[in-house]
Design a protein around this motif. Structure first.
Motif, PDB file in Angstrom:
ATOM      1  N   ALA A  20     -14.075  -7.586  -4.007  1.00 56.49           N
ATOM      2  CA  ALA A  20     -13.244  -6.962  -5.039  1.00 56.49           C
ATOM      3  C   ALA A  20     -11.801  -7.007  -4.550  1.00 56.49           C
ATOM      4  CB  ALA A  20     -13.693  -5.533  -5.289  1.00 56.49           C
ATOM      5  N   LEU A  21     -11.007  -7.882  -5.133  1.00 57.61           N
ATOM      6  CA  LEU A  21      -9.619  -8.043  -4.697  1.00 57.61           C
ATOM      7  C   LEU A  21      -8.685  -7.141  -5.486  1.00 57.61           C
ATOM      8  CD1 LEU A  21      -9.105 -11.912  -4.303  1.00 57.61           C
ATOM      9  CD2 LEU A  21     -10.018 -10.264  -2.672  1.00 57.61           C
ATOM     10  N   VAL A  22      -7.662  -6.632  -4.790  1.00 65.58           N
ATOM     11  CA  VAL A  22      -6.477  -6.069  -5.435  1.00 65.58           C
ATOM     12  C   VAL A  22      -5.441  -7.180  -5.367  1.00 65.58           C
ATOM     13  CG1 VAL A  22      -4.706  -4.298  -5.361  1.00 65.58           C
ATOM     14  CG2 VAL A  22      -7.056  -3.716  -4.749  1.00 65.58           C
ATOM     15  N   GLU A  23      -5.148  -7.788  -6.513  1.00 69.75           N
ATOM     16  CA  GLU A  23      -4.314  -8.989  -6.532  1.00 69.75           C
ATOM     17  C   GLU A  23      -2.837  -8.695  -6.750  1.00 69.75           C
ATOM     18  OE1 GLU A  23      -6.956 -12.604  -7.762  1.00 69.75           O
ATOM     19  OE2 GLU A  23      -6.983 -11.164  -9.406  1.00 69.75           O
ATOM     20  N   ALA A  24      -2.521  -7.456  -7.090  1.00 68.98           N
ATOM     21  CA  ALA A  24      -1.127  -7.034  -7.246  1.00 68.98           C
ATOM     22  C   ALA A  24      -1.064  -5.531  -7.060  1.00 68.98           C
ATOM     23  CB  ALA A  24      -0.585  -7.416  -8.628  1.00 68.98           C
ATOM     24  N   THR A  25       0.060  -5.033  -6.590  1.00 78.29           N
ATOM     25  CA  THR A  25       0.216  -3.602  -6.354  1.00 78.29           C
ATOM     26  C   THR A  25      -0.106  -2.810  -7.626  1.00 78.29           C
ATOM     27  OG1 THR A  25       1.943  -4.030  -4.739  1.00 78.29           O
ATOM     28  CG2 THR A  25       1.821  -1.807  -5.635  1.00 78.29           C
ATOM     29  N   GLY A  26      -1.035  -1.876  -7.501  1.00 80.11           N
ATOM     30  CA  GLY A  26      -1.425  -1.073  -8.652  1.00 80.11           C
ATOM     31  C   GLY A  26      -2.423  -1.730  -9.570  1.00 80.11           C
ATOM     32  N   GLY A  27      -2.852  -2.943  -9.234  1.00 85.65           N
ATOM     33  CA  GLY A  27      -3.785  -3.665 -10.088  1.00 85.65           C
ATOM     34  C   GLY A  27      -5.215  -3.194  -9.914  1.00 85.65           C
ATOM     35  N   PRO A  28      -6.098  -3.646 -10.802  1.00 85.25           N
ATOM     36  CA  PRO A  28      -7.503  -3.243 -10.743  1.00 85.25           C
ATOM     37  C   PRO A  28      -8.252  -4.017  -9.665  1.00 85.25           C
ATOM     38  CG  PRO A  28      -7.205  -4.824 -12.499  1.00 85.25           C
ATOM     39  CD  PRO A  28      -5.829  -4.557 -11.939  1.00 85.25           C
ATOM     40  N   PHE A  29      -9.472  -3.592  -9.391  1.00 82.83           N
ATOM     41  CA  PHE A  29     -10.364  -4.359  -8.543  1.00 82.83           C
ATOM     42  C   PHE A  29     -10.929  -5.519  -9.370  1.00 82.83           C
ATOM     43  CE2 PHE A  29     -10.902  -0.066  -6.545  1.00 82.83           C
ATOM     44  CZ  PHE A  29     -10.269  -0.376  -5.353  1.00 82.83           C
ATOM     45  N   THR A  30     -10.792  -6.721  -8.848  1.00 84.78           N
ATOM     46  CA  THR A  30     -11.249  -7.918  -9.552  1.00 84.78           C
ATOM     47  C   THR A  30     -12.195  -8.695  -8.652  1.00 84.78           C
ATOM     48  OG1 THR A  30      -9.108  -8.050 -10.684  1.00 84.78           O
ATOM     49  CG2 THR A  30     -10.525  -9.984 -10.775  1.00 84.78           C
ATOM     50  N   LEU A  31     -13.389  -8.994  -9.130  1.00 83.47           N
ATOM     51  CA  LEU A  31     -14.362  -9.713  -8.317  1.00 83.47           C
ATOM     52  C   LEU A  31     -13.985 -11.181  -8.212  1.00 83.47           C
ATOM     53  CD1 LEU A  31     -17.806  -8.211  -9.423  1.00 83.47           C
ATOM     54  CD2 LEU A  31     -16.268  -7.478  -7.616  1.00 83.47           C
TER      55      LEU A  31
ATOM     56  N   THR B  64      -5.357   5.435  -3.711  1.00 80.97           N
ATOM     57  CA  THR B  64      -3.943   5.657  -3.406  1.00 80.97           C
ATOM     58  C   THR B  64      -3.332   4.401  -2.795  1.00 80.97           C
ATOM     59  OG1 THR B  64      -4.321   8.009  -3.029  1.00 80.97           O
ATOM     60  CG2 THR B  64      -2.324   7.063  -2.088  1.00 80.97           C
ATOM     61  N   THR B  65      -4.071   3.765  -1.900  1.00 79.96           N
ATOM     62  CA  THR B  65      -3.558   2.576  -1.223  1.00 79.96           C
ATOM     63  C   THR B  65      -3.291   1.452  -2.208  1.00 79.96           C
ATOM     64  OG1 THR B  65      -4.694   3.143   0.833  1.00 79.96           O
ATOM     65  CG2 THR B  65      -4.046   0.847   0.552  1.00 79.96           C
ATOM     66  N   ARG B  66      -4.209   1.201  -3.130  1.00 83.78           N
ATOM     67  CA  ARG B  66      -3.988   0.077  -4.043  1.00 83.78           C
ATOM     68  C   ARG B  66      -2.800   0.322  -4.968  1.00 83.78           C
ATOM     69  NH1 ARG B  66      -8.521  -0.405  -8.892  1.00 83.78           N
ATOM     70  NH2 ARG B  66      -8.030   1.536  -9.969  1.00 83.78           N
ATOM     71  N   SER B  67      -2.453   1.585  -5.195  1.00 81.34           N
ATOM     72  CA  SER B  67      -1.327   1.890  -6.071  1.00 81.34           C
ATOM     73  C   SER B  67       0.022   1.692  -5.387  1.00 81.34           C
ATOM     74  CB  SER B  67      -1.429   3.328  -6.590  1.00 81.34           C
ATOM     75  OG  SER B  67      -1.160   4.263  -5.547  1.00 81.34           O
ATOM     76  N   MET B  68       0.015   1.600  -4.044  1.00 76.85           N
ATOM     77  CA  MET B  68       1.276   1.489  -3.321  1.00 76.85           C
ATOM     78  C   MET B  68       1.273   0.396  -2.261  1.00 76.85           C
ATOM     79  SD  MET B  68       0.726   5.111  -1.275  1.00 76.85           S
ATOM     80  CE  MET B  68       2.315   5.063  -0.478  1.00 76.85           C
ATOM     81  N   TRP B  69       0.204  -0.388  -2.204  1.00 76.80           N
ATOM     82  CA  TRP B  69       0.100  -1.449  -1.203  1.00 76.80           C
ATOM     83  C   TRP B  69       1.192  -2.492  -1.429  1.00 76.80           C
ATOM     84  CZ3 TRP B  69      -2.377  -1.429   3.207  1.00 76.80           C
ATOM     85  CH2 TRP B  69      -2.582  -2.625   3.905  1.00 76.80           C
ATOM     86  N   PRO B  70       1.902  -2.919  -0.374  1.00 81.82           N
ATOM     87  CA  PRO B  70       3.014  -3.864  -0.550  1.00 81.82           C
ATOM     88  C   PRO B  70       2.573  -5.168  -1.212  1.00 81.82           C
ATOM     89  CG  PRO B  70       3.016  -2.935   1.668  1.00 81.82           C
ATOM     90  CD  PRO B  70       1.731  -2.506   1.032  1.00 81.82           C
ATOM     91  N   GLU B  71       3.370  -5.624  -2.155  1.00 80.92           N
ATOM     92  CA  GLU B  71       3.036  -6.846  -2.888  1.00 80.92           C
ATOM     93  C   GLU B  71       2.856  -8.040  -1.954  1.00 80.92           C
ATOM     94  OE1 GLU B  71       1.875  -8.036  -6.516  1.00 80.92           O
ATOM     95  OE2 GLU B  71       3.110  -6.230  -6.419  1.00 80.92           O
TER      96      GLU B  71
END
Length: 365
Positions: free
Chosen positions: A6-17, A45-52
């Motif tokens: 499940a990837l976070v492909e952009a800051t604040g993005g959803p989990f995408t398989l 919290t991390t996915r909402s602020m993880w550096p692009e």
């Protein structure tokens, strides 16, 4: 080896398989086939602020599974072992040597740098690096690379949905009580916020003989569950004029101990106000970068305020204690869990964000 993550492909993005590749384990690494993974507030919290610049990223830090392979230097874990994954630590700094790996000097690099700590990642997609190594595991995937410091053998018959949350949320809440506050039987304890961390603190308090245990939460269903888990009193903070005074009355002059899981400054000050002189407060919530504390009350009442990371636990020692309490019926973690198939991980994440689920756990068929 090709895996699904499940990837976070952009800051604040959803989990995408997505299908990605994972390297074979290095000499000090462990390859785990993940059977379940809890979704924690820290993941969201991390996915909402993880550096692009550190995306795409694989999160997940409450994994459990079966060991598939180990590196040549691994001596305590073997293929076929059922394991629970927790946070990673160096094992050599003063904090680790003193039995407090949650405060490891290398914690940031080993857990939240986007890789192994040396700048590399075992994950890739189409030849490009995928960031991982989250808490030494990145367990939102069918397979994960872990290490001896964050891999704990558990009984093979322990349900994966129960094992998964032990490595972080249950460890944090229960550890805040048992390892940090260390209450004596018969002392009073109040928990602010009854998510998975708060419920774990309540269960540990009851198991250790605290009385009364008080739960504070605005959600009626969570207050009801807290009562079923042993809280003698519950408080709806939206329904009383003075939360601290209500708790002081319920505990005969103030609680001996308090645990805050909310990281909300106003709530932290309610906890300070709810304590009796010489009481102790454990701050187990992460979120508020700063808070204006009622320092005069802390000084005037001689209070102790302690920050808590990962329950100040050494996972290899503490997880067996948690499992024993679960076996005894004193830590019914399954009461907190709502299971989702891994393919519905974003649905599970939204259930956590909306507070519909206390501890969503994704399972791998």
């Amino acid at each position: 080896m090709r895996i699904q993550a499940a990837l976070v492909e952009a800051t604040g993005g959803p989990f995408t398989l997505r299908d990605i590749d994972i390297e074979p384990p290095r000499a000090d690494e462990i390859l785990v086939r993940v059977t379940a993974a809890g979704i924690c507030h820290t993941d969201l919290t991390t996915r909402s602020m993880w550096p692009e610049q550190l995306t795409p990223m694989v999160l997940g830090h409450e994994g459990t599974g079966v060991v598939e392979a180990v590196g040549a230097d691994v001596t305590t874990i073997a293929p076929g072992d059922t394991v629970c994954l927790s946070f990673r630590s160096c094992g050599a700094c003063p904090s680790c040597a003193d039995g407090h790996p949650g405060y490891c000097a290398a914690f940031q690099g080993l857990n939240v740098s986007g890789g192994r700590g040396d700048g590399t990642s075992p994950l890739s997609r189409d030849g490009s690096s995928v960031f991982g190594g989250f808490f030494g595991q990145s367990s939102f995937a069918t397979y994960a690379i872990a290490y001896e410091s964050n891999t704990v053998k558990v009984p093979a018959d322990l349900p994966p949905e129960v094992a998964a949350p032990l490595g972080c949320s249950v460890q944090t809440g229960a550890g805040a009580v048992r390892n940090v506050l260390r209450p004596e039987p018969g002392t009073s304890l109040v928990v602010f916020g009854t998510g998975a961390v708060g419920m774990s603190a309540i269960m540990a308090s009851v198991a250790l003989g605290c009385s009364p245990v008080v739960a504070v939460d605005p959600v009626a269903s969570r207050r009801a569950l807290a009562g079923e888990l042993g809280a003698k009193a519950t408080v709806d903070p939206s329904a009383v004029e003075d939360v601290a005074a209500t708790i002081r009355e319920a505990t005969g002059g103030g609680a001996h101990f308090a645990v805050d899981t909310t990281a909300v400054p106003a709530v932290i000050n309610q906890a300070i106000g709810a304590l009796r002189p010489m009481g102790s407060l454990a701050l187990a919530g992460i979120g508020a970068p700063e808070a204006a504390l009622d320092v005069m009350s802390v000084i005037g009442k001689g209070l102790t305020v302690s920050g808590v990371i990962e329950g100040d636990a050494r996972p290899a020692d503490f997880l067996p204690w948690l499992i024993d309490r679960y076996r005894e019926g004193k830590l019914p973690v399954d009461r907190l869990v709502t299971s989702y198939p891994f393919t519905e991980i974003e649905t599970a994440a939204q259930a956590a964000l909306s507070r519909q689920a206390i501890k969503p756990v994704v399972t791998f068929g």
